[in-house]
Write an enzyme that holds these catalytic residues in place. Structure first.
Site, PDB file in Angstrom:
ATOM      1  N   HIS A 194       0.840  -1.205   0.000  1.00  0.00           N
ATOM      2  CA  HIS A 194       0.000   0.000   0.000  1.00  0.00           C
ATOM      3  C   HIS A 194       0.870   1.249   0.000  1.00  0.00           C
ATOM      4  O   HIS A 194       0.641   2.174  -0.792  1.00  0.00           O
ATOM      5  CB  HIS A 194      -0.910  -0.018   1.231  1.00  0.00           C
ATOM      6  CG  HIS A 194      -1.703   1.237   1.441  1.00  0.00           C
ATOM      7  ND1 HIS A 194      -3.044   1.344   1.126  1.00  0.00           N
ATOM      8  CD2 HIS A 194      -1.337   2.464   1.944  1.00  0.00           C
ATOM      9  CE1 HIS A 194      -3.465   2.559   1.419  1.00  0.00           C
ATOM     10  NE2 HIS A 194      -2.447   3.267   1.911  1.00  0.00           N
ATOM     11  N   HIS A 237       1.656   4.242  -3.109  1.00  0.00           N
ATOM     12  CA  HIS A 237       1.526   5.705  -3.077  1.00  0.00           C
ATOM     13  C   HIS A 237       2.637   6.342  -3.902  1.00  0.00           C
ATOM     14  O   HIS A 237       2.422   7.358  -4.578  1.00  0.00           O
ATOM     15  CB  HIS A 237       1.590   6.214  -1.640  1.00  0.00           C
ATOM     16  CG  HIS A 237       0.278   6.164  -0.915  1.00  0.00           C
ATOM     17  ND1 HIS A 237      -0.879   6.734  -1.413  1.00  0.00           N
ATOM     18  CD2 HIS A 237      -0.067   5.615   0.281  1.00  0.00           C
ATOM     19  CE1 HIS A 237      -1.868   6.552  -0.558  1.00  0.00           C
ATOM     20  NE2 HIS A 237      -1.408   5.870   0.478  1.00  0.00           N
ATOM     21  N   ASP A 240      -9.861  14.386   7.692  1.00  0.00           N
ATOM     22  CA  ASP A 240      -9.113  13.415   6.884  1.00  0.00           C
ATOM     23  C   ASP A 240      -9.055  13.838   5.415  1.00  0.00           C
ATOM     24  O   ASP A 240      -9.335  13.052   4.513  1.00  0.00           O
ATOM     25  CB  ASP A 240      -9.730  12.028   7.022  1.00  0.00           C
ATOM     26  CG  ASP A 240      -8.881  10.924   6.411  1.00  0.00           C
ATOM     27  OD1 ASP A 240      -7.654  11.121   6.289  1.00  0.00           O
ATOM     28  OD2 ASP A 240      -9.455   9.873   6.047  1.00  0.00           O
ATOM     29  N   HIS A 242      -9.778   8.393   3.456  1.00  0.00           N
ATOM     30  CA  HIS A 242      -9.731   6.996   3.871  1.00  0.00           C
ATOM     31  C   HIS A 242     -11.125   6.374   3.964  1.00  0.00           C
ATOM     32  O   HIS A 242     -11.301   5.200   3.650  1.00  0.00           O
ATOM     33  CB  HIS A 242      -9.032   6.857   5.228  1.00  0.00           C
ATOM     34  CG  HIS A 242      -7.550   7.058   5.177  1.00  0.00           C
ATOM     35  ND1 HIS A 242      -6.977   8.291   5.369  1.00  0.00           N
ATOM     36  CD2 HIS A 242      -6.537   6.188   4.960  1.00  0.00           C
ATOM     37  CE1 HIS A 242      -5.658   8.169   5.284  1.00  0.00           C
ATOM     38  NE2 HIS A 242      -5.363   6.914   5.038  1.00  0.00           N
TER      39      HIS A 242
END
Length: 350
Positions: free
Chosen positions: A166, A170, A263, A268
């Site tokens: 993960h 990015h 966030d 998310h």
């Protein structure tokens, strides 16, 4: 900073435990002072002889890793502890990071023909043992960084291949043009990392779509936590239900889209919607998910046609266009992409 643990989870942990844990919910207080060699492309040379006796030399994509140890401090990059080709150290976090980065490199190379995060063989740099009881892992724009967890909620983050992949993904997104880290484009940014994290694990295990768990972060919860993982691509909102963490808040359909300023606009939380769309496409097509569904998602990201501010509808249209280009209008791939986005309410048809 692109972190695996969202702020809403860290906030619940901080409110339930000692105040000093709240620091893990903030941005990392560090700027990488990378060595030039950390990001230098490396290749190996293969020599072969063609018919007629001609000697041919070609470069071959080869993984290059550099692992550092922060030794409990929140300072980067940390002390170099294992570079490419060196023997295992006996430190579980160091060796798990080294192995996980290698597996993720192999996945992107073998599945999509991509050599490292930049497509040109850049060294994969990572730091482990970041901070004390640090409940997160993140990509800071130049390296992957892993905390050890507090031992009560989270254990070491290098223990999950999906977490390692993960964070590396990015970097792939950033080097592919990037997606602005807010609102729907930010949720797509998070979703792509989840998709490639899940696919890396499936590739390593040689699992078909119907065999896979589709979980992100399985194994990083301490035994007392009531939960399977951080997120579920197959069933957003079901990954955990715990007294401290609360219940997984991810929606799997646009009717439940969360409007929030927290966030970065819910990057998310709302990533559950494109996550579920991908799962629907992959399971409808069957077989190894990286071969068709994954290839469509990767090419949508890497071919350069996405605007950094792309929303869900724009990404859906782009995946339909890639599927049509690669497989043809009327193909089962195009039909699967259309159905996946329709079934999560992003569009009636794309």
């Amino acid at each position: 900073m692109r972190a695996i643990i969202p702020p809403y989870v860290l906030a619940r942990i901080a409110s339930a435990r000692e105040p000093h844990l709240a620091r893990a919910a903030g941005a990392a207080r560090a700027t990488l002072a990378a060595r030039p060699a950390d990001l230098a492309p490396r290749t190996s040379l293969r020599l072969s002889i063609e018919d007629g006796g001609t000697l041919v030399a070609e470069t071959v994509d080869a993984v290059s890793r550099a692992i550092a140890d922060a030794e409990g401090r929140e300072e980067l990059p940390g002390r170099p502890v294992r570079d490419e080709g060196e023997d295992p150290t006996g430190d579980a976090a160091v060796d798990e990071a080294y192995d996980g980065l290698g597996t993720t490199f192999d996945f992107f190379r073998d599945a999509f023909g991509r050599a490292s995060i930049d497509g040109r063989g850049a060294t994969l740099a990572a730091t482990v043992h970041y901070g004390r009881d640090y409940d997160n892992a993140f990509w800071n724009g130049e390296r992957m960084v892993f905390g050890d967890g507090d031992g009560e909620i989270f254990t070491g983050f290098t223990g999950s291949l999906t977490v390692i992949a993960h964070e590396l993904a990015h970097g792939v997104t950033e080097f592919s043009g990037g997606l602005t880290y807010e609102g729907q484009s930010g949720a797509l940014n998070e979703s792509l990392s989840d998709v490639f994290g899940a696919l890396t694990e499936q590739y390593a295990l040689r699992q078909r779509a119907d065999e896979a768990s589709w979980l992100i972060g399985a194994g990083i919860f301490a035994p007392a936590v009531q939960g399977r993982a951080l997120r579920s691509l197959a069933a957003p909102g079901t990954a955990y239900d715990d007294d401290v963490l609360g219940r997984d808040p991810q929606p799997g359909h646009m009717r439940d889209y969360v409007e929030t300023t927290n966030d970065n606009g819910g990057v998310h939380i709302n990533s559950g919607i494109p996550n579920r769309a991908f799962h629907l496409v992959a399971t409808r097509l069957g077989g190894h998910a990286w071969e068709r569904a994954g290839a469509i998602w990767y090419r949508t990201l890497a071919d350069g046609g996405l605007a950094p501010s792309a929303d869900f509808a724009a990404f859906a249209a782009a995946t339909r266009a890639v599927a049509t280009r690669e497989y043809g209008e009327g193909s089962e791939e195009v039909d699967a992409v259309r159905a996946g986005w329709r079934d999560v309410g992003v569009t009636e048809d794309v």
